[in-house]
Write an enzyme that holds these catalytic residues in place. Structure first.
Site, PDB file in Angstrom:
ATOM      1  N   GLY A 244       0.788  -1.231   0.000  1.00  0.00           N
ATOM      2  CA  GLY A 244       0.000   0.000   0.000  1.00  0.00           C
ATOM      3  C   GLY A 244       0.813   1.269   0.000  1.00  0.00           C
ATOM      4  O   GLY A 244       0.237   2.359   0.017  1.00  0.00           O
ATOM      5  N   GLU A 286       4.548  -5.942   1.742  1.00  0.00           N
ATOM      6  CA  GLU A 286       4.302  -6.527   0.411  1.00  0.00           C
ATOM      7  C   GLU A 286       3.872  -5.450  -0.584  1.00  0.00           C
ATOM      8  O   GLU A 286       2.721  -5.363  -0.969  1.00  0.00           O
ATOM      9  CB  GLU A 286       3.325  -7.698   0.463  1.00  0.00           C
ATOM     10  CG  GLU A 286       2.102  -7.495   1.266  1.00  0.00           C
ATOM     11  CD  GLU A 286       1.248  -8.746   1.380  1.00  0.00           C
ATOM     12  OE1 GLU A 286       1.778  -9.859   1.446  1.00  0.00           O
ATOM     13  OE2 GLU A 286       0.021  -8.569   1.413  1.00  0.00           O
ATOM     14  N   PRO A 287       4.842  -4.652  -1.004  1.00  0.00           N
ATOM     15  CA  PRO A 287       4.546  -3.570  -1.936  1.00  0.00           C
ATOM     16  C   PRO A 287       4.444  -4.063  -3.373  1.00  0.00           C
ATOM     17  O   PRO A 287       5.204  -4.931  -3.805  1.00  0.00           O
ATOM     18  CB  PRO A 287       5.782  -2.668  -1.795  1.00  0.00           C
ATOM     19  CG  PRO A 287       6.880  -3.626  -1.474  1.00  0.00           C
ATOM     20  CD  PRO A 287       6.273  -4.726  -0.665  1.00  0.00           C
ATOM     21  N   ARG A 289       2.896  -1.487  -6.054  1.00  0.00           N
ATOM     22  CA  ARG A 289       3.028  -0.203  -6.757  1.00  0.00           C
ATOM     23  C   ARG A 289       4.407   0.422  -6.585  1.00  0.00           C
ATOM     24  O   ARG A 289       5.020   0.849  -7.561  1.00  0.00           O
ATOM     25  CB  ARG A 289       1.962   0.748  -6.196  1.00  0.00           C
ATOM     26  CG  ARG A 289       1.784   2.034  -6.975  1.00  0.00           C
ATOM     27  CD  ARG A 289       0.870   3.012  -6.224  1.00  0.00           C
ATOM     28  NE  ARG A 289      -0.349   2.408  -5.766  1.00  0.00           N
ATOM     29  CZ  ARG A 289      -1.472   2.309  -6.488  1.00  0.00           C
ATOM     30  NH1 ARG A 289      -1.508   2.811  -7.696  1.00  0.00           N
ATOM     31  NH2 ARG A 289      -2.543   1.729  -5.994  1.00  0.00           N
ATOM     32  N   ARG A 325      -6.711   2.743 -15.210  1.00  0.00           N
ATOM     33  CA  ARG A 325      -6.694   3.494 -13.951  1.00  0.00           C
ATOM     34  C   ARG A 325      -7.387   4.860 -14.031  1.00  0.00           C
ATOM     35  O   ARG A 325      -8.150   5.208 -13.129  1.00  0.00           O
ATOM     36  CB  ARG A 325      -5.262   3.651 -13.425  1.00  0.00           C
ATOM     37  CG  ARG A 325      -4.559   2.306 -13.169  1.00  0.00           C
ATOM     38  CD  ARG A 325      -3.292   2.448 -12.379  1.00  0.00           C
ATOM     39  NE  ARG A 325      -3.567   2.793 -11.008  1.00  0.00           N
ATOM     40  CZ  ARG A 325      -3.412   3.992 -10.493  1.00  0.00           C
ATOM     41  NH1 ARG A 325      -2.925   4.973 -11.233  1.00  0.00           N
ATOM     42  NH2 ARG A 325      -3.731   4.223  -9.246  1.00  0.00           N
ATOM     43  N   TYR A 329     -10.489   4.784 -11.483  1.00  0.00           N
ATOM     44  CA  TYR A 329     -10.299   5.475 -10.192  1.00  0.00           C
ATOM     45  C   TYR A 329     -10.180   6.989 -10.351  1.00  0.00           C
ATOM     46  O   TYR A 329      -9.899   7.678  -9.373  1.00  0.00           O
ATOM     47  CB  TYR A 329      -9.001   4.996  -9.522  1.00  0.00           C
ATOM     48  CG  TYR A 329      -8.812   3.500  -9.480  1.00  0.00           C
ATOM     49  CD1 TYR A 329      -9.645   2.693  -8.705  1.00  0.00           C
ATOM     50  CD2 TYR A 329      -7.788   2.889 -10.197  1.00  0.00           C
ATOM     51  CE1 TYR A 329      -9.455   1.323  -8.656  1.00  0.00           C
ATOM     52  CE2 TYR A 329      -7.592   1.526 -10.149  1.00  0.00           C
ATOM     53  CZ  TYR A 329      -8.430   0.747  -9.380  1.00  0.00           C
ATOM     54  OH  TYR A 329      -8.229  -0.603  -9.338  1.00  0.00           O
ATOM     55  N   CYS A 356     -15.344   2.755 -27.310  1.00  0.00           N
ATOM     56  CA  CYS A 356     -16.625   3.417 -27.536  1.00  0.00           C
ATOM     57  C   CYS A 356     -17.384   3.660 -26.244  1.00  0.00           C
ATOM     58  O   CYS A 356     -18.474   3.112 -26.033  1.00  0.00           O
ATOM     59  CB  CYS A 356     -17.447   2.608 -28.531  1.00  0.00           C
ATOM     60  SG  CYS A 356     -16.645   2.641 -30.130  1.00  0.00           S
ATOM     61  N   GLU A 357     -16.777   4.400 -25.365  1.00  0.00           N
ATOM     62  CA  GLU A 357     -17.429   4.863 -24.140  1.00  0.00           C
ATOM     63  C   GLU A 357     -16.870   6.249 -23.841  1.00  0.00           C
ATOM     64  O   GLU A 357     -15.669   6.490 -24.044  1.00  0.00           O
ATOM     65  CB  GLU A 357     -17.107   3.939 -22.957  1.00  0.00           C
ATOM     66  CG  GLU A 357     -17.737   2.575 -23.065  1.00  0.00           C
ATOM     67  CD  GLU A 357     -17.811   1.841 -21.725  1.00  0.00           C
ATOM     68  OE1 GLU A 357     -17.920   2.499 -20.684  1.00  0.00           O
ATOM     69  OE2 GLU A 357     -17.750   0.600 -21.758  1.00  0.00           O
TER      70      GLU A 357
END
Ligand code: LLP
Length: 429
Positions: A244, A286-287, A289, A325, A329, A356-357
């Site tokens: 995290g 436990e990274p 990112r 992402r 988010y 197509c969004e």
């Protein structure tokens, strides 16, 4: 007046207006491998790993880093981390399979799954990886299959944090981990069944830039460890405080203060472990990112320029099928025009993909040099949860991946082709 060229951070480099990554020209890479293209820097992965490892080991000698494979499970990335001496956090039998393929031994793999099927538990028991149980249901089913030598329990430390509500993985609303009472029951049950070696685990969430949530949650985790120790008379080989660790995405974002993080977390850890007579367990993080985020860029070519009465759109060939992402988010990823690094920012654009969004926006309202069709954009900090979360949505084959290292490059994942879209399918008669 020409605005001063942006200061780039290694392994990004400006050579005569062209972006280089770990010593390789982005132009050359896209001429050779086309776009969209993920480019991964080996040097950067190693540096990130070493920096974190050093920051922790200078305060406590028994440290393990479990790389969270979900962030980027490319086999070459896994192999690099294996050679650095990392352990590995896997969340699915697939990640265990990939980790074993890339050279990790089972002893170095910790499985932390949720809603785990019984056949998956059988696979894990057969693979000899350490299982970190996420429910009493999972524990009971695991013990019926085989009694493992070593077992860990994921605790909900009642404090969660994260950059987005989807990424908060502890606290009242969370599906993850066991609450205190059940934790005590889980260890008692496992001991009674014959398990002799134990670990304990938590994970508060992802993208946490402050040290405080980690400290508060670790306090709770250790207080629970003490209760388990007192009640069931068991010791812990490891205490895993999860991943995290947040990173800066926007130029103005602060960085997690690694020195402060290490000092605060490890002084708490050492004093509580002493006070509670917990022996000398490994301290684990436990990274995902932190290790890989700035070790990749996504290269995407401009195919369409479009002006409406309200907006200037830059149409590129990477959409949320390639990097989800921003859509999922609202995450920010810095964008550079890789072939115009010395050009001044001239206009404000939305960078949009081919999906197509309307949510298919990689970057909104960005000041960039004047863009033309054929230009090459680099989306920065795309190494964590970039390729890993990509899909074939809108029937678009997935991107290729290249590994770069000090001026050399290797294609580490081929670009998918149209045939990959129909692989495994059959038309019903
Ligand atoms: N350990 C566990 C048990 C986890 O669930 C996670 C991430 C990690 C470690 C690694 O977290 P990290 O150090 O990478 O923050 N897709 C989201 C992130 C989801 C993270 C899920 N769990 C994003 O792109 O921001």
């Amino acid at each position: 007046m020409v605005k001063k060229a942006q200061k780039l951070r290694e392994p990004l480099e400006n050579r005569k207006g062209t972006l280089y990554f770990d010593g390789v020209s982005t132009r050359k890479l896209t001429e050779k491998f086309d776009t969209p293209l993920y480019v991964i820097s080996e040097s950067r992965i190693r540096e990130n790993y070493k920096r974190l490892h050093e920051a922790l080991t200078c305060n406590y000698e028994k440290v393990r880093l479990y790389y969270a494979a979900k962030a980027n499970s490319n086999l070459s990335v896994l192999r690099i981390l294996e050679t650095e001496g990392a352990h590995l956090d896997a969340v699915s039998p697939g990640e265990v399979f990939m980790a074993l393929k890339s050279g990790f031994t089972p002893e170095r793999i910790l499985f932390t799954g949720t809603s785990v099927r019984t056949d998956e538990l059988k696979f894990l028991a057969g693979s000899n990886v350490t299982v970190n149980v996420d429910s009493l249901s999972q524990l009971d089913r695991l013990l019926k299959i085989a009694v493992p030598n070593i077992l860990s329990v994921r605790v909900n430390p009642e404090i969660g944090a994260g950059h987005h509500s989807h990424c908060i993985t502890a606290g009242k609303q969370s599906k993850f981990g066991l609450w205190e009472k059940e934790v005590l029951k889980a260890y008692a049950t496992a001991k009674k069944a014959g398990v002799t070696r134990f670990g304990i685990h938590m994970h508060v969430g992802s993208g946490v830039l402050d040290v405080e949530p980690f400290v508060l949650a670790l306090q709770k985790l250790l207080s629970i460890a003490k209760k388990v120790h007192d009640k069931s008379k068991i010791g812990f080989e490891f205490v895993n405080m999860g991943g995290g660790l947040g990173v800066p995405y926007k130029p103005e974002d602060k960085e997690l203060d690694l020195t402060l993080f290490s000092e605060e977390v490890l002084s708490l850890f050492k004093s509580r472990v002493d006070e509670y007579n917990l022996g000398k367990p490994f301290f684990c993080v436990e990274p995902g990112r932190y290790v890989v985020y700035d070790a990749s860029i996504l290269l995407t070519a401009v195919n369409t320029m479009k002006k409406t009465p309200f907006k200037k759109f830059v149409g590129v060939d990477a959409g949320f099928n390639t990097l989800i992402r921003p859509t999922m988010y609202g995450s920010y990823h810095q964008v550079l025009v890789a072939n115009k690094l010395d050009s001044p920012e001239k206009d404000t654009y939305d960078v949009v993909g081919p999906i197509c969004e309307s949510g298919d926006v990689l970057a909104k309202d960005r000041r960039l040099p004047k863009i033309q069709e054929g230009d090459l954009l680099a989306v920065l900090n795309a190494g964590a949860y970039g390729f890993a979360m990509s899909s074939q949505y809108n029937a678009r084959p997935r991107a290729a991946e290249v590994l770069v290292k000090k001026g050399k490059y290797t294609l580490v994942r081929e670009r998918e082709e149209l045939d990959d879209l129909i692989s495994g399918q059959r038309i019903a008669k």
